[in-house]
Design an enzyme around this catalytic site. Sequence first.
Site, PDB file in Angstrom:
ATOM      1  N   ASN B  98       0.805  -1.221   0.000  1.00 27.26           N
ATOM      2  CA  ASN B  98       0.000   0.000   0.000  1.00 27.26           C
ATOM      3  C   ASN B  98       0.838   1.271   0.000  1.00 27.26           C
ATOM      4  O   ASN B  98       0.413   2.302  -0.510  1.00 27.26           O
ATOM      5  CB  ASN B  98      -0.919  -0.023   1.229  1.00 27.26           C
ATOM      6  CG  ASN B  98      -1.544   1.326   1.495  1.00 27.26           C
ATOM      7  OD1 ASN B  98      -2.520   1.711   0.865  1.00 27.26           O
ATOM      8  ND2 ASN B  98      -0.959   2.083   2.426  1.00 27.26           N
ATOM      9  N   TYR B 163       4.196   9.703 -11.204  1.00 31.90           N
ATOM     10  CA  TYR B 163       3.263   8.932 -10.366  1.00 31.90           C
ATOM     11  C   TYR B 163       2.458   7.969 -11.235  1.00 31.90           C
ATOM     12  O   TYR B 163       2.393   6.768 -10.952  1.00 31.90           O
ATOM     13  CB  TYR B 163       2.329   9.883  -9.607  1.00 31.90           C
ATOM     14  CG  TYR B 163       1.274   9.173  -8.797  1.00 31.90           C
ATOM     15  CD1 TYR B 163       1.595   8.577  -7.576  1.00 31.90           C
ATOM     16  CD2 TYR B 163      -0.044   9.077  -9.246  1.00 31.90           C
ATOM     17  CE1 TYR B 163       0.625   7.912  -6.832  1.00 31.90           C
ATOM     18  CE2 TYR B 163      -1.017   8.416  -8.510  1.00 31.90           C
ATOM     19  CZ  TYR B 163      -0.678   7.839  -7.303  1.00 31.90           C
ATOM     20  OH  TYR B 163      -1.631   7.177  -6.570  1.00 31.90           O
ATOM     21  N   SER B 166       4.629   5.197 -12.396  1.00 30.08           N
ATOM     22  CA  SER B 166       4.992   4.225 -11.358  1.00 30.08           C
ATOM     23  C   SER B 166       3.827   3.280 -11.084  1.00 30.08           C
ATOM     24  O   SER B 166       4.020   2.083 -10.868  1.00 30.08           O
ATOM     25  CB  SER B 166       5.421   4.949 -10.075  1.00 30.08           C
ATOM     26  OG  SER B 166       4.309   5.515  -9.393  1.00 30.08           O
ATOM     27  N   ILE B 196     -10.740   8.843  -3.025  1.00 27.48           N
ATOM     28  CA  ILE B 196     -10.975   8.311  -1.677  1.00 27.48           C
ATOM     29  C   ILE B 196     -10.707   9.426  -0.667  1.00 27.48           C
ATOM     30  O   ILE B 196      -9.721  10.164  -0.791  1.00 27.48           O
ATOM     31  CB  ILE B 196     -10.030   7.116  -1.382  1.00 27.48           C
ATOM     32  CG1 ILE B 196     -10.168   6.011  -2.444  1.00 27.48           C
ATOM     33  CG2 ILE B 196     -10.292   6.560   0.029  1.00 27.48           C
ATOM     34  CD1 ILE B 196     -11.499   5.299  -2.493  1.00 27.48           C
TER      35      ILE B 196
END
Lengths: 261, 260
Positions: B98, B163, B166, B196
């Site tokens: 995570n 980002y 990745s 989220i």
Amino acid sequence: MGTAIDNRTSASLDGKVVYITGAGAGMGREDALLVASRGARVAVQDIDGKSAEETVAKIAAAGGQAFAIVGDVSKPEDCKRMAKEAEAKWGRVDALVNNAGIHERRDLEAMEEVHFDRMFDVHVKGSFFTTQALVPGMKARKAGKIINIASTAGMVATVGDAHYCAAKAALLGLTKSWAKELAPWNINVNAICPGPIATELAVRNRGWDGIRERAEREIPLRRYGDPIDVAYAVAFLASSESDFITGQSMPIAGGLAIVGI
Amino acid sequence: MMATDQRKSARLDGKVAVITGAGAGMGKAEAIFMAERGARVGVQDISREAADATAAEIRKAGGECLVLVGDLAKPAESARNMAEVEAKWGAIDVLVNNAGIHEFKDSEQMDEASFDRMFNINVKGLFFATQAVIKGMKARNGGKIINIASTAALVGQAGSPHYSGSKGAVLAMTKSWAKELAPWKITVNAICPGPIMTDMVIRARGIEGAKKRAETEIPLRRYGEPVEVAYLAGFLASAESDFITGQAMAINGGTTIVGI
């Protein structure tokens, strides 16, 4: 952090009404047994009344609640009547599993219009008009779960059953479109794409030896799935634990069909 | 008809789960949730303080956990963290990769240090954390690896190319490992969270800003809660998902409907 949902010990379906088409056999029956064991009342739809009653009897024997609904999903008027029967019985349908389907192998050149039509009538029209019949209630309650059983065949295709592959791909298209159309009413729409599952039909067709041989050769996890493997995903998508998931497809295929996202 | 007889819920009793980046946001929710479902949880984070706070919540609720402090960008630290868990509980059944970082930086402004840092944590960190648990999973002929990717990997996000890149790499590793590790019944799947409501989002947009975005951009008209990602991770960590591998599940309220 924090959350409104306080239902952490399991994806319980207590108090929910789940309507499952083609629930007289195979994956549909397994879905029905599992959601019933998690507390749902189940509308067991099938074209064959006897097999629907068998599923109902199994659920009742395990202490669950279910009743049989008999009709042909390829006929929109049947879809409408059956949806009314379910809503009359329990006042609502919270989750719909469009599971009913057929399969046959037929080469492109050997295809007749009647085969083509039957394939699309059952999978596509059947799912469409069953959903159409149950959506008004879901909209009125501002909640609902629609789970379309597609297939890895709809993603990566198989040989000799183009009409089946295309019908399942159509289900994926409906899933995405409905997810967007119905989101304002908190209705989630997702698909499951089962791969090789050892249903009674698969066992009849290949025999256990044939199944084991194919599994060793072609399936990364080296086994067929069990109908319950699909039912677990159905139960998850029918529960409040998946409330933020919509428009998605979940392949259950033991490592076959690793494509797309 | 069925080999499995575990119908009541996706329980994790007796399992050991390690969650990286479990000191905040989704990782914290996953750690707390899996502990509630019966797992013993390795709470890994680069910040001891954050990991301790998660651990305190788990213990308060009667759960069992172990705090692991390490920098994922350093493979040796992951190896040390995972060895500590195996020494304490004898196994790691579930790894949730995570931990990750995010930043906005245009392509023209990108410097090598920013690029490297992103890939070192999100890709290399995830790779070597996984490497550190594979041996034990193979020996026990079973395991669950859950990689937290992002919708940015599916559709791209403007202004964070490193980002998005990745997370794309995370998806490809998910698929490759699913095939590599299937003979040992190790399943590998990814979760692609969309909007989220993490503390980070609340800080960046404010609750009002988030609500406004939800109304205009999210079909379900709300942000997801971290625990909703945890529900999905819990399903993928349980025996209920034993036949699912190599897949990516997007959880985003309908914002990203792509691929299959």
